[in-house]
Design an enzyme around this catalytic site. Structure first.
Site, PDB file in Angstrom:
ATOM      1  N   GLY A  88     -11.190  53.962  17.094  1.00 25.88           N
ATOM      2  CA  GLY A  88     -11.835  54.491  18.291  1.00 25.88           C
ATOM      3  C   GLY A  88     -11.173  55.762  18.793  1.00 25.88           C
ATOM      4  O   GLY A  88     -11.714  56.468  19.632  1.00 25.88           O
ATOM      5  N   ARG A  89      -9.966  55.999  18.302  1.00 30.16           N
ATOM      6  CA  ARG A  89      -9.268  57.220  18.740  1.00 30.16           C
ATOM      7  C   ARG A  89      -8.356  57.705  17.624  1.00 30.16           C
ATOM      8  O   ARG A  89      -7.241  58.139  17.879  1.00 30.16           O
ATOM      9  CB  ARG A  89      -8.465  56.929  19.983  1.00 30.16           C
ATOM     10  CG  ARG A  89      -7.558  55.724  19.830  1.00 30.16           C
ATOM     11  CD  ARG A  89      -6.507  55.793  20.850  1.00 30.16           C
ATOM     12  NE  ARG A  89      -5.821  54.514  20.966  1.00 30.16           N
ATOM     13  CZ  ARG A  89      -4.850  54.331  21.799  1.00 30.16           C
ATOM     14  NH1 ARG A  89      -4.449  55.304  22.567  1.00 30.16           N
ATOM     15  NH2 ARG A  89      -4.256  53.181  21.872  1.00 30.16           N
ATOM     16  N   LYS A 108      -3.519  59.521  15.504  1.00 29.40           N
ATOM     17  CA  LYS A 108      -3.930  58.608  16.574  1.00 29.40           C
ATOM     18  C   LYS A 108      -3.911  59.375  17.890  1.00 29.40           C
ATOM     19  O   LYS A 108      -2.916  60.018  18.213  1.00 29.40           O
ATOM     20  CB  LYS A 108      -2.956  57.427  16.614  1.00 29.40           C
ATOM     21  CG  LYS A 108      -3.279  56.356  17.608  1.00 29.40           C
ATOM     22  CD  LYS A 108      -2.458  55.122  17.275  1.00 29.40           C
ATOM     23  CE  LYS A 108      -2.457  54.101  18.378  1.00 29.40           C
ATOM     24  NZ  LYS A 108      -1.550  52.978  18.056  1.00 29.40           N
ATOM     25  N   ASP A 244      -7.252  42.700  13.723  1.00 26.15           N
ATOM     26  CA  ASP A 244      -7.406  44.126  13.417  1.00 26.15           C
ATOM     27  C   ASP A 244      -6.057  44.846  13.448  1.00 26.15           C
ATOM     28  O   ASP A 244      -5.967  46.003  13.049  1.00 26.15           O
ATOM     29  CB  ASP A 244      -8.387  44.804  14.388  1.00 26.15           C
ATOM     30  CG  ASP A 244      -8.058  44.525  15.840  1.00 26.15           C
ATOM     31  OD1 ASP A 244      -8.008  43.340  16.216  1.00 26.15           O
ATOM     32  OD2 ASP A 244      -7.833  45.480  16.592  1.00 26.15           O
ATOM     33  N   ASN A 245      -5.023  44.165  13.920  1.00 27.36           N
ATOM     34  CA  ASN A 245      -3.684  44.760  13.906  1.00 27.36           C
ATOM     35  C   ASN A 245      -2.801  44.063  12.886  1.00 27.36           C
ATOM     36  O   ASN A 245      -1.572  44.148  12.954  1.00 27.36           O
ATOM     37  CB  ASN A 245      -3.048  44.658  15.297  1.00 27.36           C
ATOM     38  CG  ASN A 245      -3.759  45.547  16.303  1.00 27.36           C
ATOM     39  OD1 ASN A 245      -4.416  46.523  15.938  1.00 27.36           O
ATOM     40  ND2 ASN A 245      -3.645  45.209  17.580  1.00 27.36           N
ATOM     41  N   ASP A 254       0.429  49.299  14.713  1.00 25.40           N
ATOM     42  CA  ASP A 254      -0.068  49.328  16.091  1.00 25.40           C
ATOM     43  C   ASP A 254       0.956  48.869  17.115  1.00 25.40           C
ATOM     44  O   ASP A 254       0.923  47.753  17.616  1.00 25.40           O
ATOM     45  CB  ASP A 254      -1.374  48.535  16.225  1.00 25.40           C
ATOM     46  CG  ASP A 254      -2.558  49.403  15.819  1.00 25.40           C
ATOM     47  OD1 ASP A 254      -2.324  50.556  15.401  1.00 25.40           O
ATOM     48  OD2 ASP A 254      -3.695  48.943  15.909  1.00 25.40           O
TER      49      ASP A 254
HETATM   50  P1  AMP Z   1      -5.665  48.264  19.876  1.00 19.58           P
HETATM   51  O1  AMP Z   1      -5.635  47.115  20.792  1.00 19.58           O
HETATM   52  O2  AMP Z   1      -4.862  49.440  20.348  1.00 19.58           O
HETATM   53  O3  AMP Z   1      -5.348  47.883  18.477  1.00 19.58           O
HETATM   54  O4  AMP Z   1      -7.152  48.832  19.865  1.00 19.58           O
HETATM   55  C1  AMP Z   1      -8.279  48.025  19.729  1.00 19.58           C
HETATM   56  C2  AMP Z   1      -9.502  48.888  19.571  1.00 19.58           C
HETATM   57  O5  AMP Z   1      -9.692  49.713  20.713  1.00 19.58           O
HETATM   58  C3  AMP Z   1      -9.467  49.826  18.380  1.00 19.58           C
HETATM   59  O6  AMP Z   1     -10.760  49.888  17.870  1.00 19.58           O
HETATM   60  C4  AMP Z   1      -9.061  51.138  19.005  1.00 19.58           C
HETATM   61  O7  AMP Z   1      -9.454  52.248  18.242  1.00 19.58           O
HETATM   62  C5  AMP Z   1      -9.778  51.089  20.335  1.00 19.58           C
HETATM   63  N1  AMP Z   1      -9.135  51.924  21.355  1.00 19.58           N
HETATM   64  C6  AMP Z   1      -7.948  51.738  21.970  1.00 19.58           C
HETATM   65  N2  AMP Z   1      -7.688  52.707  22.863  1.00 19.58           N
HETATM   66  C7  AMP Z   1      -8.746  53.569  22.811  1.00 19.58           C
HETATM   67  C8  AMP Z   1      -9.085  54.791  23.488  1.00 19.58           C
HETATM   68  N3  AMP Z   1      -8.284  55.342  24.399  1.00 19.58           N
HETATM   69  N4  AMP Z   1     -10.266  55.364  23.178  1.00 19.58           N
HETATM   70  C9  AMP Z   1     -11.092  54.835  22.274  1.00 19.58           C
HETATM   71  N5  AMP Z   1     -10.830  53.699  21.596  1.00 19.58           N
HETATM   72  C10 AMP Z   1      -9.676  53.069  21.865  1.00 19.58           C
HETATM   73 MG    MG Z   2      -5.257  48.403  16.703  1.00 20.89          MG
END
Ligand code: AMP
Ligand code: MG
Length: 472
Positions: A88-89, A108, A244-245, A254
């Protein structure tokens, strides 16, 4: 000299439905904060000027040979299934292939993608430097992990709960970014041809010895069992062990609300949204088995004989707690100076941990002090330790040189959360000296560094960081 990267992008050769081809979103004023020249050399990257590195690792300039894309995946988040997550980023620039080693280069904080949902696609400086320091410290501790290649300030603000914060991008490397959630994405769609391609890709890339899905499951479980046991042995709490992590390669990935324990308390949780302690320190060995069961479910779809496969895969997953226990016993045995700990030593290790918990003992400092004969001072009631010590010293009689062994098994310097927070506060005001200092000390965590004694200190009560927010 311009920057050259030996790209060979195997993931980009997978079918289109594995990703969205897209470039990072350019940023206003990229400024290189840090470049990991040593890692870059290992990857066959020829360095250029700082300005060019900043352009590349912020996503403004696409280097020759890169094929940027955002990867799609799914995942169980705190136990609930999300059928579509994805980068997502983040953007995968491609894979550097050098000296037969293949590594993803992943940005990232590089802007929104079709998988951003409500997010802004960005990261702020704090979590970028946090990930930089902690992942490099993990590497120095000998723990499989993604690594930090560069950190770049974007010159743009990012808005979080705390207000307006300086934006940044981290370029990280990994042997791949394929997750349990990558398999789950195709499994949820009953896309067996895609699962087959992914299986072949993963076998070729990570587990060439695996000849069928069961072999793959067993190989991934072995790596993950070893990884989580290693986390436990240094008091690491990942914080968000969603599927997913969880990587297929067995690397830590992550670094969000992760942290190292100060006072030993097996129920410690760091993530602000983990209300039920799903990802508490003591629950990590359980969660990884749960995650591997999800992985096994996706692989069953690749077996010709459905029901029988469920039975075989279930039996295999059931072996995992024992795998973890074995690794745990080996590592914690070494931590107390026992070279080949057996089942019979479980009690002595468990007893120490119980006394540490009751005595408010610091995890890192207590184990380090064992070799120096100073551990009693770590306990509220030193006699609690001394009772245990008598039995322990008896046990050590058969060991040739337990003191030296313990110094090699117990790091002295760990990236404690309060130090990371102070480092971030300085960096926000453009002072990167604490960041550099932490990187330098944690690159040699087992060596005595007399001028870094202050980094051994646990937080004062007012310095304790209770929770790390997900607003990364
Ligand atoms: P995470 O918990 O950091 O592993 O992220 C879980 C999901 O949320 C993943 O698909 C990330 O890409 C998305 N994500 C986290 N932070 C952001 C952000 N600031 N903008 C867009 N997507 C995000
Ligand atoms: Mg992640």
């Amino acid at each position: 000299m311009t920057v050259t990267i030996p790209f060979d992008n195997s993931y980009a050769r997978l079918p289109d439905r594995f990703y969205t081809r897209m470039k990072p979103t350019p940023v206003q004023k990229p400024e290189l904060l840090k470049f990991n020249a040593e890692l870059a050399s290992e990857m066959g990257i020829a360095h250029g000027k700082d300005e060019e590195l900043a352009e590349i690792f912020s996503g403004n300039l696409i280097p020759e040979g890169a094929e940027p894309l955002a990867q799609v995946y799914a995942g169980h988040q705190f136990g609930g299934f999300s059928p579509r997550l994805g980068d997502g980023r983040a953007n995968l620039l491609g894979e550097a292939l050098h000296a037969k080693i293949r590594r993803d280069i992943h940005l990232k904080g590089s802007g929104p993608t079709p998988y951003s949902r409500m997010g802004d696609g960005r990261a702020w400086l704090g979590p970028v430097l946090r990930e930089y320091v902690i992942s490099e410290a993990m590497h120095a501790l000998g723990i499989p992990t993604t690594r930090a290649l560069a950190a770049v300030a974007t010159g743009e603000p990012v808005y979080r709960e705390e207000g307006s914060l300086p934006g940044a991008v981290i370029a990280r490397t990994a042997s791949s970014h394929i997750r349990v959630g990558t398999f789950q994405y195709f499994w949820a769609r009953r896309d067996v041809p895609a699962l087959e391609s992914l299986f072949e890709h993963v076998v070729e890339r990570h587990y060439p010895q695996a000849s069928d899905p069961l072999d793959l499951l067993n190989a991934v479980m072995a790596n993950q069992a070893s990884l989580v046991a290693k986390w436990m042995s240094i008091g690491f709490i990942h914080g968000v062990m969603n599927t997913d992590n969880t990587t297929i390669s067995g690397e830590t990935i992550d670094y969000g609300p992760c942290a190292f324990m100060d006072k030993y308390d097996e129920r410690t949780v760091f993530s602000s949204i983990d209300h039920h302690g799903r990802y508490a320190y003591c629950n990590q060995p359980n969660v990884i088995v749960w995650n591997m069961a999800q992985f096994a479910s996706t692989l069953v779809a690749l077996m010709p004989n459905g029901d029988h496969a469920v039975e075989i895969f279930t039996k295999s997953v059931q072996t995992m707690p024992n795998l973890i226990k074995k690794e745990w016993l080996k590592l914690f045995g070494q931590k107390i100076g026992i070279s080949d700990a057996t089942e019979a030593d479980t009690a002595i290790i468990g007893d120490l941990l119980k006394r540490m918990q009751n005595g408010g003992a610091d995890f890192t400092n207590t184990f380090r002090a064992l070799a120096e004969g100073k551990a009693a001072g770590q306990f509220k009631n030193p006699d609690e330790f001394r009772e245990w010590e008598r039995i322990w010293r008896q046990r050590l009689k058969s060991e040739p040189d337990p003191e030296s062994a313990m110094l090699k098994a117990n790091p002295a310097y760990m990236p404690r959360n309060h130090r990371i927070e102070l480092m971030i506060q300085s960096a926000v005001y453009d002072d990167l000296k604490p960041f550099e200092r932490l990187l330098s000390v944690f690159s040699r965590p087992y060596e005595s560094q007399p001028d870094a004694e202050y980094l051994k200190l646990p937080p004062e009560p007012h310095e304790v960081v209770q929770r790390t927010f997900c607003g990364t």
